[in-house]
Design a protein around this motif. Structure first.
Motif, PDB file in Angstrom:
ATOM      1  N   LEU A   1       0.831  -1.197   0.000  1.00 31.83           N
ATOM      2  CA  LEU A   1       0.000   0.000   0.000  1.00 31.83           C
ATOM      3  C   LEU A   1       0.869   1.252   0.000  1.00 31.83           C
ATOM      4  O   LEU A   1       0.641   2.198  -0.772  1.00 31.83           O
ATOM      5  N   TRP A   2       1.897   1.254   0.845  1.00 28.09           N
ATOM      6  CA  TRP A   2       2.740   2.444   0.977  1.00 28.09           C
ATOM      7  C   TRP A   2       3.833   2.525  -0.081  1.00 28.09           C
ATOM      8  O   TRP A   2       4.298   3.616  -0.405  1.00 28.09           O
ATOM      9  N   LYS A   3       4.208   1.385  -0.670  1.00 29.62           N
ATOM     10  CA  LYS A   3       5.107   1.451  -1.824  1.00 29.62           C
ATOM     11  C   LYS A   3       4.386   2.170  -2.962  1.00 29.62           C
ATOM     12  O   LYS A   3       4.972   3.019  -3.660  1.00 29.62           O
ATOM     13  N   GLY A   4       3.091   1.867  -3.121  1.00 32.12           N
ATOM     14  CA  GLY A   4       2.304   2.549  -4.148  1.00 32.12           C
ATOM     15  C   GLY A   4       2.229   4.039  -3.892  1.00 32.12           C
ATOM     16  O   GLY A   4       2.313   4.847  -4.831  1.00 32.12           O
ATOM     17  N   ALA A   5       2.088   4.420  -2.639  1.00 33.83           N
ATOM     18  CA  ALA A   5       2.034   5.848  -2.298  1.00 33.83           C
ATOM     19  C   ALA A   5       3.371   6.532  -2.576  1.00 33.83           C
ATOM     20  O   ALA A   5       3.413   7.664  -3.064  1.00 33.83           O
ATOM     21  N   ARG A   6       4.465   5.837  -2.277  1.00 35.64           N
ATOM     22  CA  ARG A   6       5.794   6.414  -2.561  1.00 35.64           C
ATOM     23  C   ARG A   6       5.996   6.560  -4.063  1.00 35.64           C
ATOM     24  O   ARG A   6       6.543   7.561  -4.538  1.00 35.64           O
ATOM     25  N   ASP A   7       5.565   5.542  -4.817  1.00 35.15           N
ATOM     26  CA  ASP A   7       5.709   5.587  -6.270  1.00 35.15           C
ATOM     27  C   ASP A   7       4.936   6.773  -6.864  1.00 35.15           C
ATOM     28  O   ASP A   7       5.342   7.346  -7.879  1.00 35.15           O
ATOM     29  N   ARG A   8       3.847   7.148  -6.217  1.00 39.18           N
ATOM     30  CA  ARG A   8       3.021   8.278  -6.684  1.00 39.18           C
ATOM     31  C   ARG A   8       3.511   9.612  -6.121  1.00 39.18           C
ATOM     32  O   ARG A   8       2.900  10.645  -6.372  1.00 39.18           O
ATOM     33  N   LYS A   9       4.613   9.553  -5.352  1.00 41.33           N
ATOM     34  CA  LYS A   9       5.203  10.745  -4.738  1.00 41.33           C
ATOM     35  C   LYS A   9       4.238  11.456  -3.775  1.00 41.33           C
ATOM     36  O   LYS A   9       4.300  12.664  -3.584  1.00 41.33           O
ATOM     37  N   ALA A  10       3.338  10.653  -3.203  1.00 41.14           N
ATOM     38  CA  ALA A  10       2.431  11.191  -2.188  1.00 41.14           C
ATOM     39  C   ALA A  10       3.134  11.315  -0.840  1.00 41.14           C
ATOM     40  O   ALA A  10       2.661  12.022   0.052  1.00 41.14           O
TER      41      ALA A  10
END
Length: 448
Positions: free
Chosen positions: A257-266
């Motif tokens: 979940l948080w890897k996805g957020a990092r990838d989106r630069k959130a």
């Protein structure tokens, strides 16, 4: 305060009466020795309270707590008030900073000189209760001598270990998502709201990052509070009996979940995330301007506000807010072998339910456990940040779910292992699945 958690820490005053503190690595050994301590004091533990023979006989209670100068002054004032109303009871007071506190408590317990009354948190309550060190407060609760009738049910229940009330909440706290309100208003962005899903939160954080250049949210994958709430929303829990309440597949989903957020630069970059993971409350990313939100305890709002000129807001963590609960910021426990058990319990009752005492103590140990007196303290509070904290807690009180069980032995190690595993994923040293597997194995060793 903790990082209920976290409690307030600070340098102790000279009058605290400190002794040398052993290293953290000795704690397990000292706690093991403490198994025998209640047996050493068997006569006192099994006999009647010494004060029962003569209720007016002089009594000196030893009491030990952690905190900074401000907490010491408030606590000493409240204890002086107890003595004023009960002239035969005086106190031998010892306090120190949080650092080394539990080493010292283990030393006192194992060495045969435990305090009658001591402060403890949910990192260690189960361990002390399992070792038969804490007095079961249930009979006092049932008789009304320890009045919990005005407490949120889940708050006092969060002190029950193996069916026994091992400690009574000295205050209430819950998880809080703190955000930079000034930044959002300045950029015409919506404020986050309680009830947003995790995906909605991340999408909101991504939009904040695009428009302001400030990452919308600190990455909380290393934060056990956030992981715990998320687990409860999945029908799981941090612990189940004496075992973990989750498996590697759950942790993998959390890390992904948080890897996805990092990838989106959130979220910020790994180095900045690490800074947030390792910093004290005064340097959380929401006040250093490196993130628009931080994941903290709701009662830390005043400490955060002291470190920024921006206006802050606070809401529940994402997802169903019933996954949160009325958490004890810390507890008061009584040593089972105390010669003055009844009086020690009466002091706990006084600190929680006497109007003057509760007003003196204020919100230093969290929001007052007694809901009626919490309203009194709220009315008296002039600090806007504390009013915000009280308001969000009041809103969530109606939505809180059942409290989870008190964390088991090894909880402190579980928390530190989560940081290690999450940072391995954040820095790309391991995939989410690899980091999750490492974490679960380390947890199993920690609680064995």
């Amino acid at each position: 305060m903790h990082p209920a958690m976290p409690p307030t820490t600070g340098a102790p005053a000279g009058r605290a009466g400190r002794t040398a503190v052993p290293r953290r690595r000795l704690l397990r050994g000292l706690l093991a020795v403490a198994v025998a301590a209640p047996l050493m004091f068997g006569a006192a533990a099994c006999g009647d309270d010494d004060s029962a023979a003569d209720p007016n006989a002089p009594i000196k209670l030893s009491i030990f707590w952690w905190g900074a100068d401000a907490r010491a002054k408030l606590t000493e004032d409240a204890l002086a008030l107890y003595t004023k109303k009960n002239p035969n009871v005086t106190f031998e007071k010892t306090w120190q900073a949080n650092q080394g506190y539990f080493d010292k408590l283990a030393t006192l317990t194992a060495g045969g000189n435990p305090p009658d009354l001591f402060q403890i948190d949910d990192n260690y309550l189960s361990e002390y209760a399992a070792r038969n060190t804490t007095l079961d407060l249930t009979p006092y609760q049932e008789s009304g001598k320890l009045d919990t009738s005005k407490f949120p049910k889940s708050l006092w229940q969060y002190g029950v270990v193996d069916g026994k009330l091992a400690g009574l909440a000295a205050g209430e706290n819950t998880q809080g998502l703190v955000y930079n309100k000034t930044l959002l208003i300045k950029n015409n962005l919506p404020e986050p709201t309680t009830g947003m899903t995790w995906e909605q939160h991340i999408a909101w954080a991504e939009e904040v990052a695009k428009k302001t250049g400030v990452p919308g949210t600190q990455d909380p994958s290393a934060d056990y509070k956030a992981f715990w709430v998320w687990l409860r929303q999945q029908g799981k829990d941090l612990y189940k009996g004496k075992e973990l309440g989750f498996g590697a597949e759950d942790v993998t989903k959390w890390f992904e979940l948080w890897k996805g957020a990092r990838d989106r630069k959130a979220t910020p970059t790994a180095d900045v995330i690490h800074e947030g993971n390792s910093s004290d409350i005064s340097k959380q990313l929401v006040v250093t301007g490196k993130s628009a939100t931080s994941w903290v305890w709701a009662n830390q709002m005043p400490d955060l506000k002291k470190n920024t000129k921006d206006e802050l807001g606070v809401i529940a963590y994402p997802g169903d807010p019933s996954a949160q609960w009325a958490r004890a910021s810390m507890y008061w426990s009584v040593f089972k072998g105390s010669k003055h058990k009844d009086v020690a319990v009466d002091v706990i009752n006084f600190l929680n339910n006497d109007t003057e005492a509760v007003k003196l103590l204020g919100t230093d140990r969290g929001l007052p456990s007694n809901l009626d007196l919490r309203r009194v303290v709220s009315d008296d509070t002039t600090d806007p940040a504390m009013k915000q904290s009280i308001a969000v807690e009041a809103e969530l009180t109606e939505k809180f779910g059942e409290s989870p069980q008190v964390p088991i032995k090894g909880h402190s190690k579980v928390k530190s292992e989560l940081i290690k595993a999450a940072e391995n994923a954040q820095y790309g040293r391991a995939t989410p699945a690899q980091a999750a597997a490492q974490f679960v194995e380390a947890c199993k060793a920690a609680i064995a």
